[in-house]
Design a protein around this motif. Sequence first.
Motif, PDB file in Angstrom:
ATOM      1  N   ALA A 252      -4.939  45.828  17.135  1.00 21.30           N
ATOM      2  CA  ALA A 252      -4.240  45.099  18.197  1.00 21.30           C
ATOM      3  C   ALA A 252      -3.375  43.996  17.610  1.00 21.30           C
ATOM      4  O   ALA A 252      -2.286  43.701  18.124  1.00 21.30           O
ATOM      5  N   ASP A 253      -3.847  43.362  16.525  1.00 23.84           N
ATOM      6  CA  ASP A 253      -3.007  42.382  15.832  1.00 23.84           C
ATOM      7  C   ASP A 253      -1.772  43.051  15.253  1.00 23.84           C
ATOM      8  O   ASP A 253      -0.663  42.499  15.299  1.00 23.84           O
ATOM      9  N   TYR A 254      -1.959  44.230  14.661  1.00 19.22           N
ATOM     10  CA  TYR A 254      -0.820  44.973  14.128  1.00 19.22           C
ATOM     11  C   TYR A 254       0.190  45.276  15.231  1.00 19.22           C
ATOM     12  O   TYR A 254       1.403  45.090  15.047  1.00 19.22           O
ATOM     13  N   LEU A 255      -0.292  45.725  16.368  1.00 15.05           N
ATOM     14  CA  LEU A 255       0.595  46.070  17.483  1.00 15.05           C
ATOM     15  C   LEU A 255       1.304  44.841  18.026  1.00 15.05           C
ATOM     16  O   LEU A 255       2.456  44.923  18.466  1.00 15.05           O
TER      17      LEU A 255
ATOM     18  N   GLU B 197       5.804  31.727  11.948  1.00 18.09           N
ATOM     19  CA  GLU B 197       4.753  30.877  11.382  1.00 18.09           C
ATOM     20  C   GLU B 197       3.737  30.482  12.453  1.00 18.09           C
ATOM     21  O   GLU B 197       2.526  30.397  12.168  1.00 18.09           O
ATOM     22  N   GLU B 198       4.193  30.234  13.679  1.00 14.48           N
ATOM     23  CA  GLU B 198       3.271  29.890  14.766  1.00 14.48           C
ATOM     24  C   GLU B 198       2.318  31.038  15.060  1.00 14.48           C
ATOM     25  O   GLU B 198       1.114  30.831  15.271  1.00 14.48           O
ATOM     26  N   ALA B 199       2.840  32.256  15.068  1.00 14.38           N
ATOM     27  CA  ALA B 199       2.002  33.420  15.344  1.00 14.38           C
ATOM     28  C   ALA B 199       1.011  33.671  14.214  1.00 14.38           C
ATOM     29  O   ALA B 199      -0.181  33.927  14.460  1.00 14.38           O
ATOM     30  N   ILE B 200       1.476  33.623  12.976  1.00 14.34           N
ATOM     31  CA  ILE B 200       0.596  33.824  11.827  1.00 14.34           C
ATOM     32  C   ILE B 200      -0.495  32.762  11.798  1.00 14.34           C
ATOM     33  O   ILE B 200      -1.671  33.047  11.507  1.00 14.34           O
TER      34      ILE B 200
ATOM     35  N   TYR C  26      -2.812  39.417   7.832  1.00 14.28           N
ATOM     36  CA  TYR C  26      -2.226  40.562   7.122  1.00 14.28           C
ATOM     37  C   TYR C  26      -1.729  41.621   8.103  1.00 14.28           C
ATOM     38  O   TYR C  26      -0.603  42.125   7.954  1.00 14.28           O
ATOM     39  N   TRP C  27      -2.560  41.987   9.079  1.00 16.86           N
ATOM     40  CA  TRP C  27      -2.182  43.081   9.967  1.00 16.86           C
ATOM     41  C   TRP C  27      -1.084  42.677  10.947  1.00 16.86           C
ATOM     42  O   TRP C  27      -0.221  43.497  11.279  1.00 16.86           O
ATOM     43  N   PHE C  28      -1.059  41.427  11.384  1.00 15.19           N
ATOM     44  CA  PHE C  28       0.071  40.991  12.203  1.00 15.19           C
ATOM     45  C   PHE C  28       1.350  41.046  11.386  1.00 15.19           C
ATOM     46  O   PHE C  28       2.384  41.543  11.848  1.00 15.19           O
ATOM     47  N   ASP C  29       1.288  40.528  10.158  1.00 14.61           N
ATOM     48  CA  ASP C  29       2.465  40.530   9.290  1.00 14.61           C
ATOM     49  C   ASP C  29       2.932  41.949   9.003  1.00 14.61           C
ATOM     50  O   ASP C  29       4.143  42.228   8.979  1.00 14.61           O
ATOM     51  N   ARG C  30       1.992  42.851   8.777  1.00 13.76           N
ATOM     52  CA  ARG C  30       2.365  44.238   8.484  1.00 13.76           C
ATOM     53  C   ARG C  30       3.096  44.862   9.678  1.00 13.76           C
ATOM     54  O   ARG C  30       4.090  45.568   9.508  1.00 13.76           O
TER      55      ARG C  30
ATOM     56  N   LEU D 298       4.454  52.743  14.552  1.00 14.30           N
ATOM     57  CA  LEU D 298       3.042  53.013  14.771  1.00 14.30           C
ATOM     58  C   LEU D 298       2.340  53.559  13.534  1.00 14.30           C
ATOM     59  O   LEU D 298       1.154  53.320  13.332  1.00 14.30           O
ATOM     60  N   GLU D 299       3.063  54.287  12.706  1.00 11.29           N
ATOM     61  CA  GLU D 299       2.430  54.987  11.581  1.00 11.29           C
ATOM     62  C   GLU D 299       1.701  54.050  10.623  1.00 11.29           C
ATOM     63  O   GLU D 299       0.680  54.425  10.045  1.00 11.29           O
ATOM     64  N   ASP D 300       2.220  52.855  10.440  1.00 14.14           N
ATOM     65  CA  ASP D 300       1.628  51.941   9.469  1.00 14.14           C
ATOM     66  C   ASP D 300       0.477  51.125  10.045  1.00 14.14           C
ATOM     67  O   ASP D 300      -0.047  50.232   9.379  1.00 14.14           O
TER      68      ASP D 300
END
Length: 289
Positions: free
Chosen positions: A203-206, A226-229, A263-267, A274-276
């Motif tokens: 969900a963080d990735y999305l 930066e605020e989100a991270i 990491y997953w939000f940044d990715r 979606l693949e990653d």
Amino acid sequence: MRWKDRRKSSHVEDRRGSSMGGKTLVGGGISGVLILLVFTFLSGGDFGDFLNSALLDTGTNTTTAPYQETETEAERADFVSVVLADTEDVWTDVFQDYGYVYKDPTLVLFSGSVQSACGVAGSSTGPFYCPGDANLYIDLSFYDELSQQFNAPGDFAMAYVVAHEVGHHVQTQLGLTKQLDSLRNQLSETEFNQYQVRFELQADYLAGVWAHYAQGLGYLEEGDYEEAINAAGAVGDDRLQQQAQGYVVPESFTHGTSDQRMYWFDRGFKSGNLEDGDTFNGEAKFKLP
């Protein structure tokens, strides 16, 4: 974030001023009845209908009192409505690219407590998503908690919160929530927690994928990323446990460490696809398209 004078979502329901009875969530541990996985705001009804097995009937009275909205609250309500509208636009397009049809969730504003298909939740639960009714629930006072208690200020920190909960809606649309639900009675508490962590990290990735497109549309301002991270790191299980009890218990993690969440939000932010976002390490039942 550039949000003023932009489209607001029509899928916002205002229940502020209402006090709900009905069913309430009861605890007891995942191996028992259910543990309320809402130590932070990024929890709540993330797993769908199985939450109903852990509900305790407390009556069905509903009372409503006139809600006096402050100017600050009105602005916050407008803000989350614009963010929700942005997620609608982005996920409609992304789903179309993959041959799917995106169904918009509803954002429910509440104060004090609220009735959902996943039970009654109080403000202390924080924002959450309930698959049973496809609604996101937010008490706007959480904005203060996010800024002051979690030390994650800024409007894009709150946008990340909304986008994370929408990420759970995306997972539900893709059938991933039901797959996680099906594992609950097949695994030990520790094993299930590992899947829970991967689910939350996805969900963080999305949320990062949404932010990727929001940036492309010119909505982000300097400092928003930066605020989100910072917000993602502020609600890592390790940091929260350390702050609350002075030590961490990794086997009890349900959302991931601060480093994992960042990491997953940044990715997702860098990838935009979606693949990653396969946080389940290629396991077929959870693999995104």
